[in-house]
Design a protein around this motif. Structure first.
Motif, PDB file in Angstrom:
ATOM      1  N   THR A 194     -31.260 -22.475  12.931  1.00 49.10           N
ATOM      2  CA  THR A 194     -30.575 -23.381  12.010  1.00 49.10           C
ATOM      3  C   THR A 194     -29.081 -23.283  12.280  1.00 49.10           C
ATOM      4  O   THR A 194     -28.552 -22.189  12.540  1.00 49.10           O
ATOM      5  CB  THR A 194     -30.849 -23.021  10.534  1.00 49.10           C
ATOM      6  N   HIS A 195     -28.402 -24.418  12.203  1.00 47.11           N
ATOM      7  CA  HIS A 195     -26.980 -24.462  12.525  1.00 47.11           C
ATOM      8  C   HIS A 195     -26.253 -25.386  11.550  1.00 47.11           C
ATOM      9  O   HIS A 195     -26.712 -26.497  11.284  1.00 47.11           O
ATOM     10  CB  HIS A 195     -26.765 -24.961  13.958  1.00 47.11           C
ATOM     11  N   THR A 196     -25.155 -24.890  11.026  1.00 45.43           N
ATOM     12  CA  THR A 196     -24.308 -25.669  10.130  1.00 45.43           C
ATOM     13  C   THR A 196     -23.002 -26.002  10.850  1.00 45.43           C
ATOM     14  O   THR A 196     -22.383 -25.114  11.442  1.00 45.43           O
ATOM     15  CB  THR A 196     -23.995 -24.877   8.845  1.00 45.43           C
ATOM     16  N   LYS A 197     -22.620 -27.266  10.799  1.00 49.23           N
ATOM     17  CA  LYS A 197     -21.400 -27.679  11.481  1.00 49.23           C
ATOM     18  C   LYS A 197     -20.195 -27.133  10.724  1.00 49.23           C
ATOM     19  O   LYS A 197     -19.997 -27.397   9.529  1.00 49.23           O
ATOM     20  CB  LYS A 197     -21.337 -29.206  11.559  1.00 49.23           C
ATOM     21  N   ARG A 198     -19.389 -26.324  11.414  1.00 47.77           N
ATOM     22  CA  ARG A 198     -18.189 -25.747  10.828  1.00 47.77           C
ATOM     23  C   ARG A 198     -17.004 -25.968  11.761  1.00 47.77           C
ATOM     24  O   ARG A 198     -17.167 -26.053  12.975  1.00 47.77           O
ATOM     25  CB  ARG A 198     -18.355 -24.241  10.577  1.00 47.77           C
ATOM     26  N   GLU A 199     -15.831 -26.026  11.170  1.00 43.78           N
ATOM     27  CA  GLU A 199     -14.609 -26.196  11.952  1.00 43.78           C
ATOM     28  C   GLU A 199     -14.414 -24.989  12.862  1.00 43.78           C
ATOM     29  O   GLU A 199     -14.545 -23.844  12.446  1.00 43.78           O
ATOM     30  CB  GLU A 199     -13.406 -26.338  11.004  1.00 43.78           C
ATOM     31  N   GLY A 200     -14.094 -25.262  14.121  1.00 42.66           N
ATOM     32  CA  GLY A 200     -13.839 -24.187  15.072  1.00 42.66           C
ATOM     33  C   GLY A 200     -15.077 -23.628  15.727  1.00 42.66           C
ATOM     34  O   GLY A 200     -14.987 -22.672  16.496  1.00 42.66           O
ATOM     35  N   GLU A 201     -16.257 -24.202  15.431  1.00 40.91           N
ATOM     36  CA  GLU A 201     -17.499 -23.741  16.020  1.00 40.91           C
ATOM     37  C   GLU A 201     -18.172 -24.876  16.788  1.00 40.91           C
ATOM     38  O   GLU A 201     -18.115 -26.033  16.377  1.00 40.91           O
ATOM     39  CB  GLU A 201     -18.467 -23.218  14.949  1.00 40.91           C
ATOM     40  N   LEU A 202     -18.801 -24.520  17.889  1.00 46.68           N
ATOM     41  CA  LEU A 202     -19.532 -25.490  18.700  1.00 46.68           C
ATOM     42  C   LEU A 202     -20.939 -24.948  18.934  1.00 46.68           C
ATOM     43  O   LEU A 202     -21.114 -23.864  19.473  1.00 46.68           O
ATOM     44  CB  LEU A 202     -18.825 -25.712  20.043  1.00 46.68           C
ATOM     45  N   ASN A 203     -21.951 -25.719  18.507  1.00 47.57           N
ATOM     46  CA  ASN A 203     -23.343 -25.325  18.666  1.00 47.57           C
ATOM     47  C   ASN A 203     -24.012 -26.234  19.693  1.00 47.57           C
ATOM     48  O   ASN A 203     -24.222 -27.422  19.428  1.00 47.57           O
ATOM     49  CB  ASN A 203     -24.083 -25.421  17.331  1.00 47.57           C
ATOM     50  N   LEU A 204     -24.324 -25.691  20.863  1.00 50.14           N
ATOM     51  CA  LEU A 204     -25.011 -26.441  21.903  1.00 50.14           C
ATOM     52  C   LEU A 204     -26.505 -26.182  21.755  1.00 50.14           C
ATOM     53  O   LEU A 204     -27.103 -25.380  22.475  1.00 50.14           O
ATOM     54  CB  LEU A 204     -24.502 -26.022  23.285  1.00 50.14           C
ATOM     55  N   VAL A 205     -27.093 -26.869  20.797  1.00 54.50           N
ATOM     56  CA  VAL A 205     -28.490 -26.623  20.424  1.00 54.50           C
ATOM     57  C   VAL A 205     -29.428 -27.236  21.456  1.00 54.50           C
ATOM     58  O   VAL A 205     -29.259 -28.384  21.871  1.00 54.50           O
ATOM     59  CB  VAL A 205     -28.782 -27.211  19.031  1.00 54.50           C
ATOM     60  N   VAL A 206     -30.418 -26.468  21.876  1.00 51.34           N
ATOM     61  CA  VAL A 206     -31.449 -26.935  22.807  1.00 51.34           C
ATOM     62  C   VAL A 206     -32.800 -26.600  22.206  1.00 51.34           C
ATOM     63  O   VAL A 206     -33.090 -25.434  21.924  1.00 51.34           O
ATOM     64  CB  VAL A 206     -31.297 -26.263  24.188  1.00 51.34           C
ATOM     65  N   GLY A 207     -33.620 -27.626  21.983  1.00 46.77           N
ATOM     66  CA  GLY A 207     -34.918 -27.367  21.363  1.00 46.77           C
ATOM     67  C   GLY A 207     -34.779 -26.729  19.996  1.00 46.77           C
ATOM     68  O   GLY A 207     -35.549 -25.828  19.647  1.00 46.77           O
ATOM     69  N   SER A 208     -33.775 -27.148  19.218  1.00 47.97           N
ATOM     70  CA  SER A 208     -33.527 -26.649  17.853  1.00 47.97           C
ATOM     71  C   SER A 208     -33.112 -25.190  17.810  1.00 47.97           C
ATOM     72  O   SER A 208     -33.233 -24.544  16.769  1.00 47.97           O
ATOM     73  CB  SER A 208     -34.765 -26.849  16.956  1.00 47.97           C
TER      74      SER A 208
END
Length: 213
Positions: free
Chosen positions: A139-153
């Motif tokens: 699970t990933h929450t969009k936050r300032e200063g963070e980058l989530n390169l999600v693959v297959g959730s």
């Protein structure tokens, strides 16, 4: 009005470029030629994390194409339009898989290049890396200063940056990030290799003070 037209032209350029990259990735995939790997650079794949999902999506597209061909067989023009759209959609799905295979993460002597499909290509200087962790997240929450390169959730590695790195979004906007989460098919191997690459930088002796100062 002019600004709107310029924005529309820029978005169209980005979309066309992206689809050309996907089509080029299919050619590379068929020729087994990964992009950006070689000359001391090591690639780390992430395609397995989403292979089943893309296969399922492609299968649904094929079923839809066949079903519409049967339903619209009495309407030749409409049938042709939907056939072209469906076949192009299947081609793009294949391109997404091809891009994920041929555009792996790449670790070099001075930087870690993180990628996802043909949409993300971020070069992180090793000098900017503060810490690297093996961390599985679904699970990933969009936050300032963070980058989530999600693959297959999921993401499986977290990269803390000692200094911010500028990242450009798909549409060209600049963002500054200090934490990057991404996925690799062999996260333990990548984490070990990355920590090994960081050792010489962390153990390097500090410069001697200038006696004339």
């Amino acid at each position: 009005m002019r600004a709107t037209m310029k924005t529309g032209a820029r978005i169209a350029h980005v979309l066309v470029r992206h689809e050309l990259l996907l089509l080029g990735a299919i050619v590379r995939w068929l020729g087994r030629r990964p992009h950006g790997v070689g000359d001391g650079l090591r690639g780390f794949g992430y395609a397995r994390g989403q292979g089943a999902m893309l296969f399922g999506f492609g299968f649904v597209c094929v079923i839809e194409t066949v079903a519409l061909s049967v339903l619209l067989r009495g309407f030749p023009l409409l049938h042709l339009v939907f056939l072209v759209v469906d076949l192009y959609t299947i081609l793009i799905v294949v391109g997404l898989h091809a891009a994920s295979v041929t555009r792996p993460h790449v670790l070099g002597a001075t930087a870690l290049r993180l990628r996802r499909f043909a949409t993300v290509d971020l070069s992180v200087p090793l000098a900017s890396v503060g810490a690297v962790h093996r961390e599985l997240r679904t699970t990933h929450t969009k936050r300032e200063g963070e980058l989530n390169l999600v693959v297959g959730s999921q993401t499986s590695i977290s990269l803390e940056l000692a200094e911010p790195v500028t990242y450009r979004t798909f549409l060209g906007r600049s963002r500054t990030v200090r934490l990057v989460r991404f996925h690799a098919d062999e996260p333990d191997v990548l984490v070990a290799e990355l920590r090994q690459a960081l050792k010489p930088r962390r153990t390097a002796p500090s410069p001697l003070p200038d006696p004339s100062a």
